[in-house]
Every structure is written in C-alpha cells, then in structure tokens.
Design a protein around this motif. Structure first.
Motif, PDB file in Angstrom:
ATOM      1  N   GLU A 449       0.931  -1.143   0.403  1.00 26.44           N
ATOM      2  CA  GLU A 449      -0.018   0.184   0.306  1.00 26.44           C
ATOM      3  C   GLU A 449       0.523   0.478  -0.568  1.00 26.44           C
ATOM      4  OE1 GLU A 449      -2.209  -0.381   3.193  1.00 26.44           O
ATOM      5  OE2 GLU A 449      -3.982  -1.776   2.507  1.00 26.44           O
ATOM      6  N   HIS A 450       2.144   0.903   0.686  1.00 27.96           N
ATOM      7  CA  HIS A 450       2.879   1.995   0.872  1.00 27.96           C
ATOM      8  C   HIS A 450       3.424   2.106  -0.177  1.00 27.96           C
ATOM      9  CE1 HIS A 450       5.765   5.385   1.905  1.00 27.96           C
ATOM     10  NE2 HIS A 450       6.533   4.558   1.687  1.00 27.96           N
ATOM     11  N   ALA A 451       4.075   1.495  -1.205  1.00 26.26           N
ATOM     12  CA  ALA A 451       4.538   1.775  -2.387  1.00 26.26           C
ATOM     13  C   ALA A 451       3.513   1.770  -3.603  1.00 26.26           C
ATOM     14  CB  ALA A 451       5.518   0.122  -3.359  1.00 26.26           C
ATOM     15  N   LEU A 452       2.796   1.080  -3.465  1.00 24.06           N
ATOM     16  CA  LEU A 452       1.728   1.569  -4.905  1.00 24.06           C
ATOM     17  C   LEU A 452       0.633   2.744  -4.339  1.00 24.06           C
ATOM     18  CD1 LEU A 452       0.706  -2.771  -4.779  1.00 24.06           C
ATOM     19  CD2 LEU A 452       3.266  -0.432  -6.813  1.00 24.06           C
ATOM     20  N   SER A 453       0.538   3.457  -3.366  1.00 28.52           N
ATOM     21  CA  SER A 453      -0.514   4.804  -3.020  1.00 28.52           C
ATOM     22  C   SER A 453      -0.326   6.059  -4.233  1.00 28.52           C
ATOM     23  CB  SER A 453       0.434   4.985  -1.576  1.00 28.52           C
ATOM     24  OG  SER A 453       1.877   5.459  -1.715  1.00 28.52           O
ATOM     25  N   PRO A 454       1.733   6.041  -5.118  1.00 27.15           N
ATOM     26  CA  PRO A 454       1.222   7.177  -5.634  1.00 27.15           C
ATOM     27  C   PRO A 454       0.378   6.456  -7.297  1.00 27.15           C
ATOM     28  CG  PRO A 454       3.181   6.941  -4.602  1.00 27.15           C
ATOM     29  CD  PRO A 454       2.634   5.553  -4.454  1.00 27.15           C
ATOM     30  N   PHE A 455      -0.007   5.300  -7.685  1.00 25.02           N
ATOM     31  CA  PHE A 455       0.188   4.536  -8.550  1.00 25.02           C
ATOM     32  C   PHE A 455      -1.956   4.324  -8.930  1.00 25.02           C
ATOM     33  CE2 PHE A 455       4.064   3.834  -8.317  1.00 25.02           C
ATOM     34  CZ  PHE A 455       5.171   5.055  -9.006  1.00 25.02           C
ATOM     35  N   ARG A 456      -2.448   4.238  -7.667  1.00 23.41           N
ATOM     36  CA  ARG A 456      -3.710   3.938  -6.957  1.00 23.41           C
ATOM     37  C   ARG A 456      -4.919   4.807  -8.135  1.00 23.41           C
ATOM     38  NH1 ARG A 456      -4.699   2.021  -1.782  1.00 23.41           N
ATOM     39  NH2 ARG A 456      -6.648   0.815  -3.387  1.00 23.41           N
ATOM     40  N   ARG A 458      -4.395   2.494 -11.003  1.00 18.97           N
ATOM     41  CA  ARG A 458      -4.305   2.224 -11.852  1.00 18.97           C
ATOM     42  C   ARG A 458      -5.331   0.560 -12.275  1.00 18.97           C
ATOM     43  NH1 ARG A 458       1.714   2.576 -13.736  1.00 18.97           N
ATOM     44  NH2 ARG A 458       1.474   5.017 -14.473  1.00 18.97           N
ATOM     45  N   ALA A 459      -5.560  -0.457 -13.051  1.00 23.48           N
ATOM     46  CA  ALA A 459      -6.391  -1.903 -12.962  1.00 23.48           C
ATOM     47  C   ALA A 459      -5.130  -2.888 -12.830  1.00 23.48           C
ATOM     48  CB  ALA A 459      -5.902  -1.887 -14.534  1.00 23.48           C
ATOM     49  N   GLN A 460      -3.635  -2.501 -12.891  1.00 21.94           N
ATOM     50  CA  GLN A 460      -3.035  -3.332 -12.493  1.00 21.94           C
ATOM     51  C   GLN A 460      -2.678  -3.467 -10.960  1.00 21.94           C
ATOM     52  OE1 GLN A 460       0.086  -2.861 -15.632  1.00 21.94           O
ATOM     53  NE2 GLN A 460       0.149  -4.504 -16.068  1.00 21.94           N
ATOM     54  N   VAL A 461      -2.634  -1.969 -10.399  1.00 23.17           N
ATOM     55  CA  VAL A 461      -2.682  -2.407  -9.683  1.00 23.17           C
ATOM     56  C   VAL A 461      -3.613  -2.892  -7.655  1.00 23.17           C
ATOM     57  CG1 VAL A 461      -1.993   0.098  -7.534  1.00 23.17           C
ATOM     58  CG2 VAL A 461      -1.061  -0.049  -9.441  1.00 23.17           C
ATOM     59  N   GLU A 462      -4.631  -2.032  -8.614  1.00 29.74           N
ATOM     60  CA  GLU A 462      -6.412  -2.284  -8.319  1.00 29.74           C
ATOM     61  C   GLU A 462      -6.323  -3.670  -7.642  1.00 29.74           C
ATOM     62  OE1 GLU A 462      -7.539  -0.335  -6.541  1.00 29.74           O
ATOM     63  OE2 GLU A 462      -6.622   1.661  -7.311  1.00 29.74           O
ATOM     64  N   SER A 463      -5.729  -4.379  -9.526  1.00 30.48           N
ATOM     65  CA  SER A 463      -5.918  -5.718  -9.150  1.00 30.48           C
ATOM     66  C   SER A 463      -5.645  -6.826  -8.036  1.00 30.48           C
ATOM     67  CB  SER A 463      -6.066  -6.383 -10.275  1.00 30.48           C
ATOM     68  OG  SER A 463      -6.170  -7.741 -10.900  1.00 30.48           O
ATOM     69  N   PHE A 464      -3.747  -6.236  -7.978  1.00 31.55           N
ATOM     70  CA  PHE A 464      -3.233  -6.547  -7.365  1.00 31.55           C
ATOM     71  C   PHE A 464      -3.728  -6.046  -5.772  1.00 31.55           C
ATOM     72  CE2 PHE A 464       0.472  -6.016  -4.189  1.00 31.55           C
ATOM     73  CZ  PHE A 464       1.173  -7.399  -4.753  1.00 31.55           C
ATOM     74  N   LEU A 465      -3.737  -5.082  -5.396  1.00 33.69           N
ATOM     75  CA  LEU A 465      -3.731  -4.566  -4.171  1.00 33.69           C
ATOM     76  C   LEU A 465      -5.415  -5.480  -3.458  1.00 33.69           C
ATOM     77  CD1 LEU A 465      -3.588  -1.359  -3.924  1.00 33.69           C
ATOM     78  CD2 LEU A 465      -1.768  -3.615  -2.647  1.00 33.69           C
ATOM     79  N   THR A 466      -5.947  -5.652  -4.545  1.00 36.14           N
ATOM     80  CA  THR A 466      -7.633  -7.106  -4.351  1.00 36.14           C
ATOM     81  C   THR A 466      -7.532  -8.394  -3.683  1.00 36.14           C
ATOM     82  OG1 THR A 466      -8.982  -5.302  -5.837  1.00 36.14           O
ATOM     83  CG2 THR A 466     -10.082  -7.818  -5.080  1.00 36.14           C
ATOM     84  N   THR A 480       3.540 -16.028  -4.520  1.00 37.12           N
ATOM     85  CA  THR A 480       2.692 -15.653  -5.581  1.00 37.12           C
ATOM     86  C   THR A 480       2.910 -13.830  -5.775  1.00 37.12           C
ATOM     87  OG1 THR A 480       2.248 -17.688  -6.641  1.00 37.12           O
ATOM     88  CG2 THR A 480       1.710 -15.345  -7.275  1.00 37.12           C
ATOM     89  N   LEU A 481       2.010 -13.626  -4.916  1.00 38.61           N
ATOM     90  CA  LEU A 481       2.251 -12.495  -4.186  1.00 38.61           C
ATOM     91  C   LEU A 481       2.787 -11.645  -4.337  1.00 38.61           C
ATOM     92  CD1 LEU A 481      -1.047 -12.352  -2.338  1.00 38.61           C
ATOM     93  CD2 LEU A 481      -1.002 -11.957  -4.093  1.00 38.61           C
ATOM     94  N   ARG A 482       4.340 -11.732  -3.423  1.00 33.37           N
ATOM     95  CA  ARG A 482       5.401 -11.286  -3.442  1.00 33.37           C
ATOM     96  C   ARG A 482       6.171 -10.830  -5.343  1.00 33.37           C
ATOM     97  NH1 ARG A 482       7.417 -14.480   2.199  1.00 33.37           N
ATOM     98  NH2 ARG A 482       6.979 -12.020   3.367  1.00 33.37           N
ATOM     99  N   GLN A 483       6.121 -12.273  -6.390  1.00 28.09           N
ATOM    100  CA  GLN A 483       6.708 -12.617  -6.981  1.00 28.09           C
ATOM    101  C   GLN A 483       6.304 -11.355  -7.988  1.00 28.09           C
ATOM    102  OE1 GLN A 483       9.321 -14.320  -7.808  1.00 28.09           O
ATOM    103  NE2 GLN A 483       9.773 -12.435  -9.725  1.00 28.09           N
ATOM    104  N   GLU A 484       4.413 -11.254  -7.880  1.00 34.18           N
ATOM    105  CA  GLU A 484       4.207  -9.970  -8.380  1.00 34.18           C
ATOM    106  C   GLU A 484       3.946  -8.754  -8.325  1.00 34.18           C
ATOM    107  OE1 GLU A 484       0.154 -11.204  -8.569  1.00 34.18           O
ATOM    108  OE2 GLU A 484      -0.263 -12.895  -9.605  1.00 34.18           O
ATOM    109  N   LEU A 485       4.266  -7.993  -6.855  1.00 37.43           N
ATOM    110  CA  LEU A 485       4.318  -6.992  -6.740  1.00 37.43           C
ATOM    111  C   LEU A 485       5.952  -7.003  -7.084  1.00 37.43           C
ATOM    112  CD1 LEU A 485       4.203  -4.410  -4.971  1.00 37.43           C
ATOM    113  CD2 LEU A 485       4.636  -6.512  -3.016  1.00 37.43           C
TER     114      LEU A 485
END
Length: 887
Positions: A449-456, A458-466, A480-485
């Motif tokens: 959440e901290h690293a991706l907050s500037p990119f909220r 975006r479809a890829q970011v929202e899908s990952f956070l979901t 797998t989630l770590r690798q995706e991040l």
C-alpha cells in the motif's frame, strides 16, 4: 434434558461435583482441558459438549483407576444424571455401525459368552477388549479393523478349543485303557477313577473342557498303573492280607487287593472326604530295590509319558516366554532327557516355577510399557478422532494383560504413538508457520500500500491490491503475490526510473523465494542490503538474479528427487499415485514459467502417504505374524522369518514388498488343506485295518485301541482343527500306523498257525478253554522251576511249564501235557515243510486267553496268559531265548 444441576448449578459445575469423588483434583484439570479443546467456556458448555468430554477425556482418565467396563458403566451413569437417556446412549453405541457390522459384533459377543469359561486363555481377554472397544467407539476409523481382528481371534479360539477337545478325547481313551488295566485291583481308588472318567465324559459330550478332572484322573491312573506294574498287587491268597480299601467297606463278592510286600505299611483310615474320596488317603512307597529291571523299566515308561504330557501342557500355556534364553536352554535339556527315556521328576516342577516367574516378569514389563504408552497418549493435544484408534488398541492390550496374556502389539502401538507425537509436533509447527504467514502477509500489505499509493487507480495496481486483501492466503499464494509485487514494482520503476521502486521490487523478488536452507544466509544478507540502501543497484540486481537461479536449481533437484520417490513408491505399492503426480507436474510447469513454488507441501504430502502405508503394512505384518505362529510345524517358521525380514525393512524406513509373503501364505493354506484331506484318508484306512486285526488281542491291540478311539474322534473334528491340532493328529496317526503294522504281523502269524495245524489235533487242547469256568481244582502239582521260567511268573500269567516227551518237566499246566506235545510235533513238521527251518514259536488266540508255544530243542515252553500280556511275553521270550535254550 437436564442441562443444569440442582440449586442453580451450571452443567460444568454439576460435572465437576460428580467427578470429584472419583478423580479428586484431576476432575478440574480434565474438565478445563476438555473445555479448552472444544473452544468453549465453562458457562457456555452444553449437553453434547459435556457428553464428548465424558466419553473422551473423562473415560480415559477413569481407565487409570478402574477396569474399562467399570469406567464405561460410570460414564453411562453420569450421562443419565445429565439427562441423556440410556436408550440414546445405547443407540449411539452402535449407530456408527452398518447392519453387517452389527451382525459381526453380535457374533463376537456370542463367541465371547461361549468362551467365558476359559478365563485363563489370553485370547478370551483379547476378544473381550476388542468387543469393548467396538462398543465404546464404533464410529472410529479403527472399527472395521477391530471387527476383522475380532473375527480372527474368535477363529483362533475355536481352533484352540477343538485342539483341546481332541486332546481330551485322547485323555479319555487312555484313561479308559488304564482303568481296564487296574480295574481288577478294586477298591476306592478304582471307583474314584471311574467317577472322574464319567465326569470328564459328561463334560466332553457338551464340548466343555474338564482340565482339572483330567489332571487328577491321570495322576491317579499313573499311580495305580505303577502299583500294578510293580507286581506288588496280587490275586488274593490264603496268607494274611493288608487291603487297599481304606474308605469304603469291602463288598464280599469283590476281589480284594493285597500287598504282598510286608515292608509297606497299611494306610491310615481317614474320614470320608466331601466327594467320597481323599486323594491323599492311599500313599504307597514302592520298594524299588526289590523290583526287577523289567518292572522298573515299565514304571519309568509311565513316568516318562506323564512327564512328556505335562511338559507339552506347560509349553502351550507359557508359549510367550519359551524364547527367553534361560527358559529355552532348560527346555532343550528337559526334552533331551525325555528323548533318552529318563523321567524328569522334580526338575519338571522347577521348570514350571521358572516358566511362571518368567511369565510374571514379562507381564510386569508389558504392564509398565502399557502404562507408559497410555500416559503419553493422554498428554497428546490432538482431535479425538485421531487418538481414538490408538486408544481402542490400548484398551485391547489392557484386557489382554488383565487376562494374563502378553500383548504382542505393544511395540507397534509405540510406533503408532510416535507417529501421533510427530503429527502433534507438525501441527505446532504449522501453527507457528501460520502465525509467521499472517505476520508476513500483514507486512506485505503495508509495504504494498505504501509503495503503490502513488499509482492507485491503475487497473494492474487495483487488481493486485484486491488479490492481496483476500482472506486465507496460503504460503504458495503469498510467494506468488510477492513475485507479482516484484514484477509490478519493476515495471513501474522502469516507467518512472525510480531507484526506490526497483529496490522494493528486488526485495519482493527475494522474499518470494521459498525457504531453502542452503540459501537462507545469502537471502538474509541481500534483504539487509536492500532495506538499508547499501550497494549499487546493478550489483544488487546481479546478486538477486544469481540467488533466484540457485533457488531454481535447488527446487528443480528436489522436484526430481520427489519424482523418483513417487515412481519407486508406485513400483512397491503397485498402484498409481495420481494425487501426488498432479501437484508435482504443476510445480514443474510453474518453474518453467519462472515461478519458483515451494516443494515442501508436496514433500509433506508424500511423507504423510508413506506414514499411512507404513502403519497399514505394520498392522498387516502383525496379522501375518500371528498366522505364522499358528502354522509352526507346517512351514510357519519360514513365514515368520519373512515377516521379521519385512518388519526390519519397515523399521529401516522402507516400504517392504509383501508379495512373497502373500504367495507363501497361500501355499501354506493349500498345504494345510492337503494335510487335512490326507489325514482323513489315512485315518479311514487305519480304522478299517484295525477292525479286521483287533481280534488277535494282546498288548499291541490294547495299546492301539485308545489311539483308534482318538483318531475316530479326530476324523469328525478335522474340518475345524487348526495346524497345531492337525499336526497332533498326524503324530498320533503315525504311532497308530506303526502299532497297526505290528498288530497285522501278529494277526497273520496267528492265522497261519490256525490254518495249517490239524483241527483234530487241537480239539483236546481247545476243549479246555470252552467251559466258562476257570481251570478245574485242585491244581496239579507244580514241579520246581528254573530261574528262566520264574521270569514269566507275572500277574496275568495263568500257567508256565516245560514239556518233554508228553510230560511236564518243570512248572505246571491246567490241561494234559500230551495235548501240548501234539501241537509241538505238528508245529515242527509244519515249519520244516514250509521253510526247512525250525519253528521259533506259535501263538494260539482264544476268546480270553493266548497260548504261547516255544520249541526248545528236545523240550517245549508252554505259557497260558491273558491276551493283554501277549506283546510283553513275546519280548520277554526273545530276551530269555538263550537261557531257555540251555534248559
């Protein structure tokens, strides 16, 4: 339903108050443990939860203070107090069993009732334990196994009973033969023996063992046979007599028994015993120094036979300790003594005490081991469905111990307990791993959440956070989630050329790697560098890439090792392990796509499968071991050796191939049926031959009769006999066939003489025996006898004489000596016509007597005796042949 006790007590308080008189302070500890395991609180405890605590924890605790049956009764009373009806409890006791299983249980209960008389049989205690275990928890996974084992134990009991009844048949036949030998003695001892035989026969008719009566009857018969064989007992004469009748008044028409040896004191007259006879009323000390060597030999034969029978009985009773070194050595020495024809005397009593002490020591050791296992099982924190099978097996072991048996499965139960302890340890580790997973997931969510907050947005970011917010994420999903991040941050870093994002991506890549022991130090060092901002980005990217490649290589090698283990296991088990091959293939595909999955879950699944198969094979080997013990003497030794070899492989961590054991077991079963059919045919042939030849009479026929009676009964029981019973029948049959061959020779000899001799020449001789009365009185004068003739003066010999030229030259005959001389002349002529060789002897069989004629150069020996003495006389003639020829 009563959910609370009186005076406003809660259900928990009612339970505690009811258990305190029995468990004391342990009641509170057990209840607290039960509430903790159920995940509830004392004030929220309901009736079903209370029932679970009572049937699981409290029942287990009560077993340490009382028998399982008493503990079960106490639990049922508590359930009634709580308002749970006995009908519901009874229904629950069998509700988990199918109709077929309930039928099997009914058969086991009926069998247990039938064998309840034999409390000293360990198998009865084992069957009781199995029935109680099935009643206690029929819904347990072990119910089917317990039912199958119960059927096997019931079959073993049936075989054991049939073998024991067969031995009792032989005991009855031998006792009847002994009675016929000593019946002329008369007196209280004979009447006591007749009464015991009648009691044994009545029990036998109802297929019931009368072990104590058999022992008393055999001891009594042996004493009286030794008395008769010693020739101390004689027919009444005119001299003063000391009678053996000490309890019952002598009937005038009954022949008295006298002791001719004046050194033997008359027994003291005792009061009548409760059953009409006192076993200690008659004590006779034979003067062995006054007995001949032949008499001593016959008495020794009686002692050896009784000692051999007692030794076999001890071996059967204490079979579990026969392999102990001290017992085995002493047993070998005793068997060697019996083989040499020496009685065991006091050594047999000492050996019985040795066996008893060894059995007690083994029982004590087994009980200590049981209590140790029960204590360890009680401390396990596992669901009841996991511990119930082992709890049931321990209950069976306890019942076996209480019946005086030594449970053979304690070592196997210890291994099962070790598996449960390993499972408990694995559960604790899984809980710790789950806690670490939840902590790591929370950290990952915060960092993402901290690293991706500037990119909220975006479809890829929202899908990952979901996906990151999903509940119940596994370790593989976290990786797998770590690798995706990592991939997402790398992509965003390239777009914005931000070094911090690239470092965060590298950090996520390292964290996504599975836990691999060889890489843990390098992994930890890299994470420190990434978190502290040390090192150049290029160096860090190279180091991370190298670490990922090493991890890929290690995971690939572990997957290959897993594949090899699965293939080997498929060959051993001869089945396809598709449930392991599918996830293995999925891990390989993920590795090819660049994702490095953790192989630990798959390895754990394989270990669990192997552990389950090991437990199943161990249980199977235990059954085969019992079968091998029951088939000793027919090849069971080989099966036992193969089972031991397979068990060694199993303990070494291997899964043994049981195909050879299965083949050998099938071969032994076929051999058993072949032996059964062969024995039936041979017994039939023997009985037919005996019916033809038994008319010749004599000692051989007398010895063969009880064997034929035994074998006739055995033929009816053959379908129900086990291997030990069949082998006992075979030994008796071999002995009977040897005696029948000897009897056939005696029959042929008698028939040959009767057919060849002229009937006219025998008329004057045979007329003597046609009258029902004994030889006429007064007796003719008896001439002095040489020492060689006096050897034939034994009980049952009516007359002994030497005849020469139609005259008696020594001894005396109750008929005209010229009749015997005519037979001698025709016998010599017949022998010359048939073979050209002189005749050695002739036997003429009459309804109650035998007449033995022995040509001796110019003289002839004539012996008139009872039929039962024929074999003994023939042997004595051969031993005295040289002395007789010299007369």
């Amino acid at each position: 339903m009563v959910l609370t006790g009186g005076q406003g007590l809660s259900l928990y308080q009612t339970l505690s108050k009811s258990l305190e008189p029995v468990l004391g302070d342990r009641a509170r500890v057990v209840l607290e443990e039960g509430v903790r395991r159920l995940g509830t609180s004392p004030d929220k405890l309901d009736a079903s939860e209370a029932e679970t605590i009572l049937k699981r924890l409290v029942y287990r605790e009560l077993q340490a203070k009382m028998s399982p049956s008493a503990a079960r009764s106490h639990i049922e009373e508590l359930l009634k107090t709580l308002g749970l009806s006995g009908e519901k409890t009874a229904k629950a006791a069998t509700g988990g069993l199918s109709a077929h299983a309930q039928g099997v249980l009914a058969e086991l209960e009926a069998g247990l009732k039938r064998f309840s008389l034999y409390l000293d049989w360990p198998e009865v205690g084992r069957l009781r334990g199995l029935v109680n275990a099935i009643r206690q928890d029929p819904e347990a996974a072990a119910a089917r196994t317990l039912l199958r084992e119960g059927q096997e134990v019931l079959a073993q009991l049936e075989e054991k009973l049939q073998a024991a009844l067969l031995r009792q048949t032989r005991d009855i036949a031998e006792l009847e033969m002994s009675l016929s030998r000593v019946q002329s003695v008369g007196g209280a001892k004979v009447r006591r023996l007749e009464n015991l035989i009648r009691i044994i026969q009545e029990a036998h008719a109802q297929e019931t063992l009368a072990t104590a009566e058999v022992e008393r009857a055999r001891a009594l018969a042996a004493d009286m046979r030794k008395l008769v064989e010693s020739s101390v007992v004689q027919n009444p004469t005119g001299e003063a007599a000391i009678t053996l009748d000490t309890i019952e008044e002598i009937v005038p028409t009954e022949p008295q028994v006298v002791l001719k040896d004046p050194t033997i004191e008359a027994p003291v007259v005792l009061e009548e015993a409760s059953d009409g006879f006192d076993d200690e009323a008659l004590v006779i000390d034979l003067d062995f120094e006054a007995l001949t060597s032949e008499q001593l030999s016959r008495i020794r034969e009686i002692d050896v036979a009784e000692d051999a029978r007692r030794l076999e009985s001890l071996k059967e009773r204490y079979m579990a300790v026969l392999n102990q070194p001290s017992v085995a050595d002493e047993l070998a020495e005793l068997e060697a003594e019996l083989a040499a024809g020496n009685p065991l005397g006091e050594r047999l009593d000492a050996f019985a005490e040795l066996l008893k002490a060894a059995q007690q020591e083994a029982l004590t050791e087994a009980r200590v081991r049981y209590e140790w296992l029960a204590d360890r099982l009680g401390r396990l924190e596992l669901p009841s469905e996991r511990t119930a099978p082992l709890q049931a097996r321990l209950m069976v072991a306890l019942e076996t111990l209480q019946a005086g048996g030594i449970p053979q499965e304690l070592a196997e139960l210890e291994r099962n307990l070790e598996s449960l302890e390993a499972e408990e340890k694995a559960n604790r580790e899984n809980q710790a791993r789950r806690a670490r997973l939840e902590a790591a997931l929370a950290t990952l969510r915060t960092e993402a959440e901290h690293a991706l907050s500037p990119f909220r947005g975006r479809a890829q970011v929202e899908s990952f956070l979901t996906a990151l917010a999903a509940p119940d994420i596994s370790e593989a999903a976290l990786s797998t989630l770590r690798q995706e991040l990592s991939d997402l941050l790398s992509q965003l870093a390239r777009e914005r050329e931000e070094e911090s994002l690239k470092r965060m991506g590298l950090r996520a890549s390292v964290q996504a790697l599975p836990s691999l022991e060889p890489l843990e130090a390098d992994k930890k060092h890299l994470l420190q560098q990434l978190e502290q901002g040390l090192g150049s980005l290029a160096e860090l990217e190279a180091a991370v890439q190298a670490l990922v490649e090493r991890a890929r290589g290690l995971v690939l090698s572990r997957l290959e090792a897993l594949e090899a283990r699965i293939q080997h296991l498929e060959r051993v088990l001869k089945e396809s392990l598709i449930e392991l091959k599918k996830p293995l293939q999925a891990n390989r595909e993920a590795l090819a796509q660049g994702r490095i999955a953790d192989p630990s879950p798959l390895e754990q699944a394989l270990d669990d499968l192997v552990a389950a198969r090991r437990a199943s094979i161990a249980e199977e080997l235990s059954r085969y071991e019992a079968v091998a013990r029951s088939m000793k003497g027919l090849g069971g030794e080989e099966l036992e050796a193969k089972v031991a070899q397979a068990r060694t492989h199993l303990q070494a961590g291997e899964l043994p191939d049981l195909s050879e054991i299965h083949m050998l077991l099938g071969r032994l079963r076929r051999a058993q049926e072949t032996l059964r059919a062969d024995l039936g045919a041979r017994i039939g042939a023997l009985l037919e031959a005996y019916a033809v030849h038994k008319g010749v009479g004599g000692e051989t026929a007398l010895r063969l009769k009880p064997l034929c009676d035994f074998l006739q009964s055995a033929a009816e029981r053959l379908p129900r006999l086990g291997v030990s019973g069949l082998l006992e029948v075979r030994r008796a049959l071999e002995e009977a066939e040897r005696l029948e061959a000897q009897l056939a020779q005696e029959y042929e000899a008698a028939q040959s003489v009767l057919q060849e001799l002229k009937g006219a020449d025998l008329e004057s001789l045979l007329d003597v025996f046609e009258a029902p009365s004994p030889p006429p009185s007064p007796q003719p004068a008896t001439l002095p006898e040489p020492e060689a003739l006096r050897q034939f003066r034994i009980r049952g010999v009516e007359a002994v004489a030497l005849v020469e030229g139609g005259q008696v030259v020594a001894g005396g005959l109750p008929f005209a000596p010229r009749s015997a001389q005519v037979v001698f002349d025709d016998l010599i002529n017949l022998a010359n016509e048939l073979s050209g060789q002189p005749a050695r002897l002739s036997v003429i069989s009459l309804p109650q007597w035998v007449l033995v004629l022995v040509p001796l150069k110019q003289k002839g020996l004539v012996i008139l005796a009872e039929k039962a003495l024929l074999s003994r006389l023939l042997a004595l003639i051969e031993r005295q042949r040289d002395a007789l020829e010299a007369l």
